[in-house]
Enzyme design. Structure first.
Site, PDB file in Angstrom:
ATOM      1  N   ARG A 198       1.486   6.707  -6.864  1.00  0.00           N
ATOM      2  CA  ARG A 198       0.413   7.673  -7.090  1.00  0.00           C
ATOM      3  C   ARG A 198       0.914   9.092  -6.852  1.00  0.00           C
ATOM      4  O   ARG A 198       0.639  10.000  -7.653  1.00  0.00           O
ATOM      5  CB  ARG A 198      -0.762   7.354  -6.164  1.00  0.00           C
TER       6      ARG A 198
ATOM      7  N   GLU B 198     -14.576  -0.629   6.771  1.00  0.00           N
ATOM      8  CA  GLU B 198     -14.443   0.638   6.057  1.00  0.00           C
ATOM      9  C   GLU B 198     -15.733   0.860   5.283  1.00  0.00           C
ATOM     10  O   GLU B 198     -16.294  -0.088   4.700  1.00  0.00           O
ATOM     11  CB  GLU B 198     -13.244   0.621   5.110  1.00  0.00           C
TER      12      GLU B 198
ATOM     13  N   TYR C  91       0.826  -1.199   0.000  1.00  0.00           N
ATOM     14  CA  TYR C  91       0.000   0.000   0.000  1.00  0.00           C
ATOM     15  C   TYR C  91       0.866   1.258   0.000  1.00  0.00           C
ATOM     16  O   TYR C  91       0.558   2.247  -0.677  1.00  0.00           O
ATOM     17  CB  TYR C  91      -0.936  -0.001   1.199  1.00  0.00           C
TER      18      TYR C  91
ATOM     19  N   ARG D 109     -11.431  13.629   1.997  1.00  0.00           N
ATOM     20  CA  ARG D 109     -12.368  12.779   2.751  1.00  0.00           C
ATOM     21  C   ARG D 109     -13.701  12.629   2.021  1.00  0.00           C
ATOM     22  O   ARG D 109     -14.390  11.627   2.177  1.00  0.00           O
ATOM     23  CB  ARG D 109     -12.593  13.347   4.144  1.00  0.00           C
TER      24      ARG D 109
ATOM     25  N   TYR E  73      -0.446  13.176   6.473  1.00  0.00           N
ATOM     26  CA  TYR E  73      -0.090  12.100   7.398  1.00  0.00           C
ATOM     27  C   TYR E  73       1.418  12.113   7.667  1.00  0.00           C
ATOM     28  O   TYR E  73       2.220  12.377   6.757  1.00  0.00           O
ATOM     29  CB  TYR E  73      -0.461  10.741   6.797  1.00  0.00           C
TER      30      TYR E  73
END
Length: 324
Positions: free
Chosen positions: A141, A310, A134, A206, A193
């Site tokens: 990305r 999730e 991940y 979000r 983050y």
């Protein structure tokens, strides 16, 4: 304008509006379907429907075509696209190249505004050369975003879940018109983050309000988990995690209110569970949020091993009335 809904195969055959795309969850797509098609190898946890498909529609005529490996549908100032590529051990480079092509495709189509991205990464939490896949996905990305000159603060709503098989699967909705990014005051913006979560942060908002100037805007909420600030809460306790997810969802809804919108209704919930046996405990907590036929339940790996649930949402908004 677009709409998205969960349909059975029989209902899918009767859709009146032009189809942009259809996503299948562990079922074969119907033959002869004129739309962008993508099959996700995720186990459906549905107990009441033998098959369930996610159908994206619009109001205008749709043109289907292929470009740079993407299957694309254009119509109504919208571009819907999907791609499936072998991920292999070079997940960072493959993600970088895929997103580089994606940015090229949406620019050439005149729909440069990404509204929503869905990413399904094989073995998402497995280690590869000592690094979690991940995090390698995020690095690829991020490189593509930077090369395209896209500010992380303008990243769209997005999700990244683990999937079976060996292919990285991505689908997206982009537009020729603007959209509004929504953050959650209970959480650090993902692009901020700390490096404890990887050298390159995940890039997503979000939530996104698509076409906020429209008469009835649509809110697309990213995959939302039991995270406050940037930390996972309630490890091992799916009930407590679900309650935390609900608080995060309502915080996002509250931010929409601060932007001048009111919640009309929740049109769709997509619930991912690490363990299928947790469905009953989670369902009990979602009873008042949406009708059962507006939910789809899928078993999937979540991007942090300690997270058990999730939830994504699609909601219809309305503009808040101004005082007389």
């Amino acid at each position: 304008m677009f709409a998205v809904q969960f349909l059975s195969e029989a209902d899918l055959a009767g859709v009146a509006d032009p189809l942009l795309g259809v996503i299948a969850f562990g079922h074969e797509l119907p033959v002869g379907l004129r739309a962008v098609r993508l099959d996700l190898p995720l186990r459906s946890l549905a107990t009441d429907r033998p098959s369930c498909f996610e159908a994206w529609t619009c109001t205008g005529p749709v043109t289907l075509y292929e470009e740079q490996g993407f299957s694309l549908a254009a119509g109504d100032g919208l571009l819907f696209g999907a791609i499936s590529v072998e991920a292999g051990p070079e997940i960072e480079a493959i993600t970088r190249d895929l997103y580089t092509c994606l940015f090229s495709v949406i620019g050439r189509a005149g729909c440069p505004n990404l509204i929503r991205l869905y990413n399904y990464v094989p073995d998402i939490t497995a280690l590869q050369a000592g690094e979690e896949r991940y995090r390698l996905f995020n690095a690829g990305r991020g490189t593509a975003f930077a090369a395209a000159g896209i500010d992380p603060r303008s990243a769209p709503a997005a999700s990244a879940l683990g999937t079976g098989g060996s292919k990285l699967r991505v689908y997206f909705l982009a537009s020729s018109t603007g959209s509004l990014r929504i953050e959650n005051p209970r959480q650090v913006s993902a692009y901020h983050y700390p490096q404890a979560y990887g050298a390159a942060p995940p890039l997503f908002a979000r939530a996104t309000i698509a076409d906020p100037e429209a008469g009835q805007p649509v809110l697309l909420v990213s995959g939302t988990a039991s995270i406050v600030s940037h930390e996972s809460l309630h490890p091992g306790d799916v009930a407590a995690q679900t309650d935390e997810v609900m608080r995060n969802l309502h915080a996002i809804f509250g931010e929409c209110g601060a932007q001048g919108f009111e919640m009309d209704e929740v049109r769709q919930l997509k619930i991912y569970l690490r363990r299928g046996l947790d469905r009953a405990a989670v369902a009990e907590r979602l009873e008042t949020m949406a009708a059962p036929d507006r939910m789809v339940w899928l078993e999937a790996d979540i991007c942090r091993p300690e997270l058990l649930v999730e939830i994504e949402a699609v909601c219809r908004l309305k503009r808040r009335r101004q005082p007389a």
